[in-house]
Motif scaffolding. Structure first.
Motif, PDB file in Angstrom:
ATOM      1  N   ILE A 155       0.845  -1.189   0.000  1.00  0.00           N
ATOM      2  CA  ILE A 155       0.000   0.000   0.000  1.00  0.00           C
ATOM      3  C   ILE A 155       0.881   1.240   0.000  1.00  0.00           C
ATOM      4  CG2 ILE A 155      -1.802   1.291   1.210  1.00  0.00           C
ATOM      5  CD1 ILE A 155      -2.747  -1.372   0.075  1.00  0.00           C
ATOM      6  N   ALA A 156       0.580   2.172  -0.911  1.00  0.00           N
ATOM      7  CA  ALA A 156       1.335   3.417  -1.020  1.00  0.00           C
ATOM      8  C   ALA A 156       0.383   4.603  -0.988  1.00  0.00           C
ATOM      9  CB  ALA A 156       2.136   3.423  -2.324  1.00  0.00           C
ATOM     10  N   GLY A 157       0.953   5.779  -0.847  1.00  0.00           N
ATOM     11  CA  GLY A 157       0.154   6.996  -0.923  1.00  0.00           C
ATOM     12  C   GLY A 157      -0.092   7.661   0.416  1.00  0.00           C
ATOM     13  N   GLY A 158       0.674   8.699   0.729  1.00  0.00           N
ATOM     14  CA  GLY A 158       0.419   9.495   1.914  1.00  0.00           C
ATOM     15  C   GLY A 158       0.597   8.775   3.235  1.00  0.00           C
ATOM     16  N   ILE A 159       1.485   7.796   3.278  1.00  0.00           N
ATOM     17  CA  ILE A 159       1.690   7.030   4.502  1.00  0.00           C
ATOM     18  C   ILE A 159       2.992   7.450   5.179  1.00  0.00           C
ATOM     19  CG2 ILE A 159       1.954   4.721   5.482  1.00  0.00           C
ATOM     20  CD1 ILE A 159       0.399   3.680   3.019  1.00  0.00           C
ATOM     21  N   GLY A 160       2.894   7.654   6.496  1.00  0.00           N
ATOM     22  CA  GLY A 160       4.064   8.038   7.270  1.00  0.00           C
ATOM     23  C   GLY A 160       3.998   7.456   8.665  1.00  0.00           C
ATOM     24  N   THR A 161       4.901   7.899   9.503  1.00  0.00           N
ATOM     25  CA  THR A 161       4.980   7.386  10.867  1.00  0.00           C
ATOM     26  C   THR A 161       3.663   7.540  11.619  1.00  0.00           C
ATOM     27  OG1 THR A 161       7.343   7.932  10.931  1.00  0.00           O
ATOM     28  CG2 THR A 161       6.256   7.581  13.038  1.00  0.00           C
ATOM     29  N   GLU A 162       2.960   8.648  11.363  1.00  0.00           N
ATOM     30  CA  GLU A 162       1.769   8.964  12.148  1.00  0.00           C
ATOM     31  C   GLU A 162       0.538   8.146  11.763  1.00  0.00           C
ATOM     32  OE1 GLU A 162       1.456  11.052   8.371  1.00  0.00           O
ATOM     33  OE2 GLU A 162       3.096  10.784   9.817  1.00  0.00           O
ATOM     34  N   ASN A 163       0.508   7.540  10.577  1.00  0.00           N
ATOM     35  CA  ASN A 163      -0.711   6.825  10.164  1.00  0.00           C
ATOM     36  C   ASN A 163      -0.474   5.410   9.646  1.00  0.00           C
ATOM     37  OD1 ASN A 163       0.432   7.392   7.693  1.00  0.00           O
ATOM     38  ND2 ASN A 163      -1.336   8.466   6.857  1.00  0.00           N
ATOM     39  N   VAL A 164       0.749   4.929   9.659  1.00  0.00           N
ATOM     40  CA  VAL A 164       1.017   3.587   9.127  1.00  0.00           C
ATOM     41  C   VAL A 164       0.325   2.511   9.964  1.00  0.00           C
ATOM     42  CG1 VAL A 164       3.230   3.333  10.371  1.00  0.00           C
ATOM     43  CG2 VAL A 164       2.788   1.984   8.305  1.00  0.00           C
ATOM     44  N   ALA A 165       0.220   2.716  11.275  1.00  0.00           N
ATOM     45  CA  ALA A 165      -0.451   1.728  12.122  1.00  0.00           C
ATOM     46  C   ALA A 165      -1.938   1.648  11.792  1.00  0.00           C
ATOM     47  CB  ALA A 165      -0.256   2.079  13.597  1.00  0.00           C
ATOM     48  N   GLU A 166      -2.562   2.800  11.538  1.00  0.00           N
ATOM     49  CA  GLU A 166      -3.974   2.814  11.174  1.00  0.00           C
ATOM     50  C   GLU A 166      -4.197   2.088   9.856  1.00  0.00           C
ATOM     51  OE1 GLU A 166      -7.575   5.996  10.125  1.00  0.00           O
ATOM     52  OE2 GLU A 166      -5.516   6.697  10.414  1.00  0.00           O
ATOM     53  N   ARG A 194      14.771   6.184  10.136  1.00  0.00           N
ATOM     54  CA  ARG A 194      14.886   5.416  11.377  1.00  0.00           C
ATOM     55  C   ARG A 194      13.611   5.501  12.213  1.00  0.00           C
ATOM     56  NH1 ARG A 194      20.554   6.993  11.026  1.00  0.00           N
ATOM     57  NH2 ARG A 194      20.068   9.026  11.911  1.00  0.00           N
ATOM     58  N   THR A 195      13.007   6.693  12.271  1.00  0.00           N
ATOM     59  CA  THR A 195      11.783   6.868  13.051  1.00  0.00           C
ATOM     60  C   THR A 195      10.641   6.047  12.470  1.00  0.00           C
ATOM     61  OG1 THR A 195      12.423   9.112  13.706  1.00  0.00           O
ATOM     62  CG2 THR A 195      10.094   8.558  13.880  1.00  0.00           C
ATOM     63  N   PHE A 196      10.515   6.046  11.145  1.00  0.00           N
ATOM     64  CA  PHE A 196       9.461   5.262  10.505  1.00  0.00           C
ATOM     65  C   PHE A 196       9.666   3.778  10.753  1.00  0.00           C
ATOM     66  CE2 PHE A 196       7.740   2.882   6.911  1.00  0.00           C
ATOM     67  CZ  PHE A 196       6.411   3.301   6.953  1.00  0.00           C
ATOM     68  N   MET A 197      10.882   3.318  10.612  1.00  0.00           N
ATOM     69  CA  MET A 197      11.145   1.895  10.794  1.00  0.00           C
ATOM     70  C   MET A 197      10.935   1.458  12.251  1.00  0.00           C
ATOM     71  SD  MET A 197      11.546   0.610   7.903  1.00  0.00           S
ATOM     72  CE  MET A 197      11.829  -0.992   8.645  1.00  0.00           C
ATOM     73  N   LYS A 198      11.181   2.342  13.195  1.00  0.00           N
ATOM     74  CA  LYS A 198      10.895   2.024  14.594  1.00  0.00           C
ATOM     75  C   LYS A 198       9.391   1.833  14.801  1.00  0.00           C
ATOM     76  CE  LYS A 198      14.904   4.213  16.783  1.00  0.00           C
ATOM     77  NZ  LYS A 198      15.378   5.334  17.641  1.00  0.00           N
ATOM     78  N   GLU A 199       8.591   2.658  14.134  1.00  0.00           N
ATOM     79  CA  GLU A 199       7.140   2.524  14.242  1.00  0.00           C
ATOM     80  C   GLU A 199       6.669   1.205  13.637  1.00  0.00           C
ATOM     81  OE1 GLU A 199       3.097   3.356  15.034  1.00  0.00           O
ATOM     82  OE2 GLU A 199       5.007   4.038  15.898  1.00  0.00           O
ATOM     83  N   VAL A 200       7.232   0.832  12.495  1.00  0.00           N
ATOM     84  CA  VAL A 200       6.865  -0.446  11.877  1.00  0.00           C
ATOM     85  C   VAL A 200       7.291  -1.610  12.765  1.00  0.00           C
ATOM     86  CG1 VAL A 200       7.287  -1.977   9.909  1.00  0.00           C
ATOM     87  CG2 VAL A 200       6.894   0.460   9.535  1.00  0.00           C
ATOM     88  N   GLN A 201       8.460  -1.512  13.350  1.00  0.00           N
ATOM     89  CA  GLN A 201       8.914  -2.557  14.266  1.00  0.00           C
ATOM     90  C   GLN A 201       7.948  -2.694  15.440  1.00  0.00           C
ATOM     91  OE1 GLN A 201      12.795  -1.865  15.992  1.00  0.00           O
ATOM     92  NE2 GLN A 201      12.916  -3.894  16.882  1.00  0.00           N
TER      93      GLN A 201
END
Length: 209
Positions: A155-166, A194-201
């Motif tokens: 999934i792509a499009g407007g995804i970042g640290t703040e909304n990837v979990a949603e 690094r911040t994004f990957m920490k959220e995914v982890q």
């Protein structure tokens, strides 16, 4: 487990940060129409610095022989087709294919399932723009059609640290493709990677509980 593809890479520092942070795929954009375009010679040099991460080349309606040549030169693991490439065209590509669709632009699970691709990427639709819009689509409205795809979905499009979990909670995809949210002044930020990957982890750790 949510996989990650960090796209639009142009520097050794960015791709090494992505690999060290645990990303699964990085993307090189070989379409001249993108501000994230990277010269093949530069991509080939960068690729040599990588060890584990899978390398994806993004193309838009390019000659198949040219695509295969660059895939060999740059050591690509996948070729992402982001234009109007037919199934017959995809059959000519010598690497596994990731086929990109824009949600709302005639996109259907039937079309995705019938296309000779190893993975399907679903991006936001914006008239006249092939990708990299920085805008998300309606994940809840698209949930049923995406769930009907019988292949791994990014999934792509407007995804970042703040909304990837949603997004992950709603669509439960194979993976996520990000680019613009990792940038500062149109360049990849090692800190943002690094911040994004920490959220995914964190997301993946919660799934294991």
């Amino acid at each position: 487990m949510l996989r990650t593809k960090l796209c639009g890479m142009k520097t050794i520092a960015a791709v090494c940060t992505a690999e060290d942070a645990g990303a699964d795929y990085i993307g090189f954009v070989f379409w001249h129409g993108s501000r994230r375009y990277v010269e093949p010679e530069s991509a080939a040099r960068i690729a040599k610095s990588l060890h584990r991460i899978k390398k994806v080349g993004v193309f838009v309606d390019a000659d198949a022989a040219y695509v295969n040549s660059l895939a060999e030169k740059c050591g690509l693991d996948y070729v992402q087709l982001h234009g109007h490439e037919t199934a017959d065209y995809a059959e000519q590509i010598e690497r596994p294919v990731i086929k990109a669709y824009r949600c709302g632009d005639g996109f259907s699970a039937e079309a995705a399932n019938g296309y000779p691709a190893a993975m399907i990427l679903v991006d936001a639709f914006r008239p006249g723009v092939l990708g990299g819009t920085g805008k998300s689509f309606d994940w809840r409205a698209a949930k049923a059609v995406i769930a009907a795809i019988r292949k791994p979905v990014l999934i792509a499009g407007g995804i970042g640290t703040e909304n990837v979990a949603e997004m992950a909670a709603i669509l439960e995809p194979y993976g996520v493709d990000v680019s613009g949210s990792l940038e500062v002044d149109h360049e990849k930020s090692e800190e943002r990677i690094r911040t994004f990957m920490k959220e995914v982890q964190h997301i993946n750790e919660m799934e294991e509980l």
